[in-house]
Design an enzyme around this catalytic site. Structure first.
Site, PDB file in Angstrom:
ATOM      1  N   TYR A 142       7.081  -3.363  -5.368  1.00 55.35           N
ATOM      2  CA  TYR A 142       6.335  -2.108  -5.424  1.00 55.35           C
ATOM      3  C   TYR A 142       7.063  -1.014  -4.635  1.00 55.35           C
ATOM      4  CZ  TYR A 142       1.994   0.668  -5.807  1.00 55.35           C
ATOM      5  OH  TYR A 142       1.050   1.633  -6.093  1.00 55.35           O
ATOM      6  N   ILE A 179       9.718  -6.349   7.463  1.00 60.28           N
ATOM      7  CA  ILE A 179       8.556  -5.614   7.983  1.00 60.28           C
ATOM      8  C   ILE A 179       7.835  -4.953   6.820  1.00 60.28           C
ATOM      9  CG2 ILE A 179       7.769  -3.885   9.636  1.00 60.28           C
ATOM     10  CD1 ILE A 179      10.536  -4.086  10.975  1.00 60.28           C
ATOM     11  N   GLY A 180       6.618  -5.423   6.523  1.00 57.27           N
ATOM     12  CA  GLY A 180       5.887  -4.918   5.367  1.00 57.27           C
ATOM     13  C   GLY A 180       6.383  -5.562   4.101  1.00 57.27           C
ATOM     14  N   ILE A 203      -0.036  -6.270   6.147  1.00 61.06           N
ATOM     15  CA  ILE A 203      -1.438  -6.087   6.521  1.00 61.06           C
ATOM     16  C   ILE A 203      -2.355  -6.266   5.316  1.00 61.06           C
ATOM     17  CG2 ILE A 203      -0.972  -4.610   8.507  1.00 61.06           C
ATOM     18  CD1 ILE A 203      -1.575  -2.202   6.683  1.00 61.06           C
ATOM     19  N   GLN A 207      -1.675  -9.754  -0.676  1.00 56.04           N
ATOM     20  CA  GLN A 207      -0.240  -9.947  -0.806  1.00 56.04           C
ATOM     21  C   GLN A 207       0.210 -11.238  -0.139  1.00 56.04           C
ATOM     22  OE1 GLN A 207       1.358  -6.301   0.863  1.00 56.04           O
ATOM     23  NE2 GLN A 207       1.567  -5.372  -1.153  1.00 56.04           N
ATOM     24  N   CYS A 359       3.545  11.925  -8.637  1.00 51.80           N
ATOM     25  CA  CYS A 359       4.640  11.462  -7.787  1.00 51.80           C
ATOM     26  C   CYS A 359       5.965  11.467  -8.549  1.00 51.80           C
ATOM     27  CB  CYS A 359       4.335  10.074  -7.242  1.00 51.80           C
ATOM     28  SG  CYS A 359       3.038  10.058  -5.983  1.00 51.80           S
TER      29      CYS A 359
END
Length: 389
Positions: A142, A179-180, A203, A207, A359
């Protein structure tokens, strides 16, 4: 033919409100972007109800976006509408007083502290794995694809993952922090193709649960954990599309964590969307409906955060590729929508369409960017070998 239809046939600009000053301002602003109200081009704005100019000028993109979701206006090529409008840079001068509170909160409050940081996971990333499976590539990547030689979304995402692995100079047996980590697309690719072990923090409970099940046989560990809680050492660190949620009050804390966790001689790759202006504030519509508490960094803000911590070995901008990525996601979303229409409804459809296409238009206008930073703690001796293709 009804009376209303006869009136619209005589009036090329129906549903304009009685505020002639706003009407003229709207026509002038759109005209400078080559957009007409109720014109014949696919990027022209089609007004369906009164009050759209008032909502746009009083609340900026928040009012414009909410009016779109309400069905008050439309554009066949919404992406090109925004590419043309944002390309003029004229919207930068629209600063509604009603959004002053939003601007002040973004500037002075820490909206991304540990307690608030989880909100974006609950609102956005936990929409459902079935939904994202229908829109994204097979690894559920993503983030922006790399379209240098790619001809479709799957190829573009794999090219991006491989580019990152090569930029990090990954070798078998290395231990990597993501990270993420999202749904584990990078970690799985790096483990399968470069033989690394990896730890990923996210978080989003959806996922983490999905990634744990799918990649059970690989040397990967997925944690439901805030990045600020990580305190162990890694040979390389990567962060792909997560820094947009960190917030300007936490940029230095983020970089200090990465510096603390990176072994000497290791590389840190930061992949993030970025903005052109240091002092701009988060888009109010995106903040309210898509990415709560998001905050795009500028080059200067990132530079301030890594001062005395990292050497910038490489900075690569391929923001134009996000336009192609978002348009591919939109095509997948439209194709899959009949499966979700009953459960998510028309308002969600219009909201998600506005998100993806606005976007795409912003990246097409180069109003926002996509950067990959390669960082080292003390500089690569004899120089860093830059990867591109």
């Amino acid at each position: 033919m009804s009376t209303e239809m006869l009136k619209q046939e005589r009036d090329p600009e129906p549903f304009i409100s009685g505020n002639s000053r706003l009407h003229r301002a709207t026509v002038d602003l759109l005209g400078q972007a080559g957009i007409r109200i109720n014109g014949n081009n696919p990027w022209d704005m089609q007004l369906k109800r009164p009050g759209v100019p008032e909502r746009a000028f009083s609340q900026g993109n928040l009012g414009l976006g909410e009016a779109y979701v309400d069905g008050a206006w439309d554009a066949e090529a919404l992406d090109e509408f925004f590419a043309r409008l944002l390309g003029t840079r004229l919207t930068n001068d629209i600063q509604p007083l009603r959004l002053l509170g939003h601007a002040l909160m973004a500037r002075y409050l820490n909206r991304q502290n540990i307690k608030r940081a989880k909100k974006v996971g609950e609102v956005h990333y936990d929409l459902g794995n079935d939904f994202y499976t229908s829109m994204l590539d097979s690894r559920l990547t993503y983030t922006c694809g790399y379209w240098e030689t790619a001809t479709n979304l799957e190829e573009a995402q794999e090219a991006k993952l491989d580019l990152i692995c090569r930029k990090l100079q990954l070798k078998p047996g290395m231990r990597v922090l993501d990270i993420g980590c999202g749904w584990g697309s990078f970690m799985s690719y790096a483990a399968q193709h470069y033989g690394v072990q990896a730890v990923g923090v996210s978080i989003s409970k959806e996922q983490v649960a999905w990634a744990k099940q799918r990649y059970e046989g690989l040397p990967l560990e997925f944690r439901l954990q805030d990045y600020r809680e990580v305190d162990e050492r890694f040979d390389a660190i990567v962060s792909i599309g997560m820094f947009e949620h960190v917030g300007r009050k936490n940029y230095r804390t983020y970089m200090e964590m990465a510096h603390r966790c990176l072994n000497q001689g290791g590389l840190f790759l930061l992949h993030t969307i970025g903005k052109n202006q240091r002092k701009s504030v988060p888009d109010p519509w995106i903040d309210k409906y898509i990415f709560p508490n998001g905050d795009l960094p500028s080059v200067g803000q990132i530079g301030d955060a890594l001062d005395d911590l990292f050497v910038v070995e490489d900075l690569h901008n391929f923001g134009a590729d996000y336009d192609k990525t978002l348009m591919a996601w939109h095509a997948n979303f439209e194709a899959a929508w009949p499966r979700f229409e009953k459960s998510l409804g028309t308002r969600f459809y219009r909201m998600w369409r506005y998100y993806l296409l606005s976007c795409a238009g912003a990246f097409r206008a180069r109003d926002i960017q996509l950067w990959q930073w390669v960082l080292s703690k003390e500089g690569v001796r004899d120089g860093y070998h830059r990867e591109r293709i």
